[in-house]
Design a protein around this motif. Sequence first.
Motif, PDB file in Angstrom:
ATOM      1  N   ALA A 116       0.835  -1.192   0.000  1.00  0.00           N
ATOM      2  CA  ALA A 116       0.000   0.000   0.000  1.00  0.00           C
ATOM      3  C   ALA A 116       0.875   1.249   0.000  1.00  0.00           C
ATOM      4  O   ALA A 116       0.574   2.231  -0.687  1.00  0.00           O
ATOM      5  N   HIS A 118       3.972   1.486  -1.258  1.00  0.00           N
ATOM      6  CA  HIS A 118       4.527   1.615  -2.615  1.00  0.00           C
ATOM      7  C   HIS A 118       3.492   2.173  -3.571  1.00  0.00           C
ATOM      8  O   HIS A 118       3.782   3.037  -4.396  1.00  0.00           O
ATOM      9  N   ALA A 119       2.264   1.656  -3.461  1.00  0.00           N
ATOM     10  CA  ALA A 119       1.213   2.079  -4.394  1.00  0.00           C
ATOM     11  C   ALA A 119       0.904   3.570  -4.234  1.00  0.00           C
ATOM     12  O   ALA A 119       0.473   4.218  -5.174  1.00  0.00           O
ATOM     13  N   LEU A 120       1.142   4.111  -3.034  1.00  0.00           N
ATOM     14  CA  LEU A 120       0.925   5.544  -2.825  1.00  0.00           C
ATOM     15  C   LEU A 120       2.128   6.370  -3.263  1.00  0.00           C
ATOM     16  O   LEU A 120       2.098   7.592  -3.191  1.00  0.00           O
ATOM     17  N   GLY A 121       3.195   5.700  -3.676  1.00  0.00           N
ATOM     18  CA  GLY A 121       4.381   6.411  -4.136  1.00  0.00           C
ATOM     19  C   GLY A 121       5.361   6.747  -3.031  1.00  0.00           C
ATOM     20  O   GLY A 121       6.289   7.517  -3.238  1.00  0.00           O
TER      21      GLY A 121
ATOM     22  N   ASN B  56       1.493  -1.181 -11.696  1.00  0.00           N
ATOM     23  CA  ASN B  56       2.035  -0.140 -10.813  1.00  0.00           C
ATOM     24  C   ASN B  56       3.300  -0.596 -10.098  1.00  0.00           C
ATOM     25  O   ASN B  56       3.613  -0.130  -9.021  1.00  0.00           O
ATOM     26  N   ARG B  84       3.993   5.795 -11.238  1.00  0.00           N
ATOM     27  CA  ARG B  84       3.464   5.023 -10.126  1.00  0.00           C
ATOM     28  C   ARG B  84       2.631   5.887  -9.194  1.00  0.00           C
ATOM     29  O   ARG B  84       1.597   5.501  -8.697  1.00  0.00           O
ATOM     30  N   ARG B  85       3.160   7.081  -8.942  1.00  0.00           N
ATOM     31  CA  ARG B  85       2.507   8.023  -8.054  1.00  0.00           C
ATOM     32  C   ARG B  85       1.151   8.427  -8.612  1.00  0.00           C
ATOM     33  O   ARG B  85       0.240   8.766  -7.880  1.00  0.00           O
ATOM     34  N   PHE B  91      -6.927  -2.400  -2.762  1.00  0.00           N
ATOM     35  CA  PHE B  91      -6.689  -3.834  -2.583  1.00  0.00           C
ATOM     36  C   PHE B  91      -7.919  -4.532  -2.008  1.00  0.00           C
ATOM     37  O   PHE B  91      -8.734  -3.923  -1.312  1.00  0.00           O
ATOM     38  N   ALA B 109       0.825  10.242   2.267  1.00  0.00           N
ATOM     39  CA  ALA B 109       1.555  10.394   1.002  1.00  0.00           C
ATOM     40  C   ALA B 109       1.569  11.851   0.539  1.00  0.00           C
ATOM     41  O   ALA B 109       2.559  12.323  -0.019  1.00  0.00           O
ATOM     42  N   VAL B 113       5.276  12.558   0.234  1.00  0.00           N
ATOM     43  CA  VAL B 113       5.688  12.470  -1.170  1.00  0.00           C
ATOM     44  C   VAL B 113       5.569  13.839  -1.838  1.00  0.00           C
ATOM     45  O   VAL B 113       6.497  14.302  -2.491  1.00  0.00           O
ATOM     46  N   ARG B 157      -8.033   7.483   0.123  1.00  0.00           N
ATOM     47  CA  ARG B 157      -6.579   7.610   0.277  1.00  0.00           C
ATOM     48  C   ARG B 157      -5.888   7.628  -1.090  1.00  0.00           C
ATOM     49  O   ARG B 157      -4.977   8.419  -1.320  1.00  0.00           O
TER      50      ARG B 157
END
Lengths: 219, 249
Positions: A116, A118-121, B56, B84-85, B91, B109, B113, B157
Amino acid sequence: MSVLEIWLGILQGFRVTALVTLYGLVFAIPFGLIFGVAQHLTTGPARFVVTSVIEFWRSSAVIILLFVFYYALPLAGLALSAMTVSAMVLGLNIGGYASQAVRAGLQALDRGQKEAGHALGLSRSTILLRIELPQALVAMSPTFINQLIQLVKATSLVSLVTLTDMTFRAKEISQIEYDPVPIYTSLLLAYFIVCYPVALFGRWVERRINPAREARRAV
Amino acid sequence: MTQTDDKPAVQIASLNKWYGAFHVLKEVNLTIPSGSRVVICGPSGSGKSTLIRCLNGLEAYQQGTVTLGTIELGANARETVLARRQTGMVFQSFNLFPHLTVLSNCTLALRRVLRMPRNEAESLARHFLEKVRIPEQATKYPAQLSGGQQQRVAIARALCMNPRLMLFDEPTSALDPEMVKEVLDVMTGLAHEGMTMICVTHEMGFAREVADQVVFMDQGSIVEQASPVAFFSTPNHPRARSFLNTLLH
Ligand SMILES: Nc1ncnc2c1ncn2[C@@H]1O[C@H](COP(=O)(O)OP(=O)(O)OP(=O)(O)O)[C@@H](O)[C@H]1O
Ligand SMILES: [Mg+2]
């Protein structure tokens, strides 16, 4: 010698017991964290090196390491104080155990947590610091408290390298008094009095740092 | 992925993947135009999850290319991170961060990020929580929410990162039946707003209503690709037919 005098005598060693424990933690906490994380992240030869260092500290007899570092290293030109040797040996030994708790805590996490992230960056380091470690450390906090208690008890060995901790004081007193029963019973109680609050503190910490689990319990 | 109108959102070309000796994805080709909704279905073990996880970077592949907008995954590290971002993923098991509140799950994130200031991140997160219809749960922890609510948080999210593409891997399979609808409603809303979506799901009602392509996979290959109307009324492939039969009964 009255029981009160015995107690006061033993208490004179409390400062050293407490200092060895505190300085021991200065070695144990960084070692446990860094090597536990390193074992989790590395593979191949790097992991072998990390594991070897951990195993050296975890699997060697503390008492022998104390002697070797205190009596043998000066022969090689490296003289460390009894306090430094004690804190290092006891700290890294407990740190070796702690590293295994850190690694186990990280490995027990659901793989979906990392995914999760990783998937959010998120970067690998952010995932480690913000997602994996907080959960692993909380899950392992009962183990860490156990290890802290073990560290306190293990400090009784430092009397062997001339530090006047509680055990050393008890030995001194019993050499004057020839009445070991009340003296060693008092010593036993003294360690209990130090360790039990640590256990209570541990439970309190567990409740404090785990709002999610508490919240679940309250539902 | 910088998007130009002529570039599809996703282009999968001759994708092959092996787990050891096991050939899990076989020569997969798929083009997904920007703004379209693709539903992937197929029997268990056919490679559906593996395929969307390749989109991804959660799974590596040995042959073929995946291009998101103009960015070919793996060709350039910096661009791959960017692609990817801009791809959100939901899931089956939600994968919320249990030690963080709902709000912090959504802002993590944004702050780490995108380096967004806290109040800006929080107001954005609250906007998306409202969108998935759970603004009042912001300060709770995931464990305090129902499955359907948790999955909606997971969607919020992902949306916070302003994705160009949303991937869903059986988002309702772990839910109690009465919670499936609330999640599907949110997804349908997203579809109507024009989000490019790839959903692995066996919710055939959702596929009929929302998808513009249904992709049927079996044993690592795409064996049928059609509009929902064609797929449900006249499936060509015998395995698609028997799969639909098992779903109906
Ligand atoms: N890490 C792995 N190592 C080896 N084989 C794997 C691994 N992950 C998946 N597989 C195998 O690859 C095949 C495809 O798995 P995948 O999860 O993509 O299927 P799926 O279509 O999503 O199935 P389901 O409907 O059960 O989710 C399965 O046979 C599975 O056993
Ligand atoms: Mg799957």
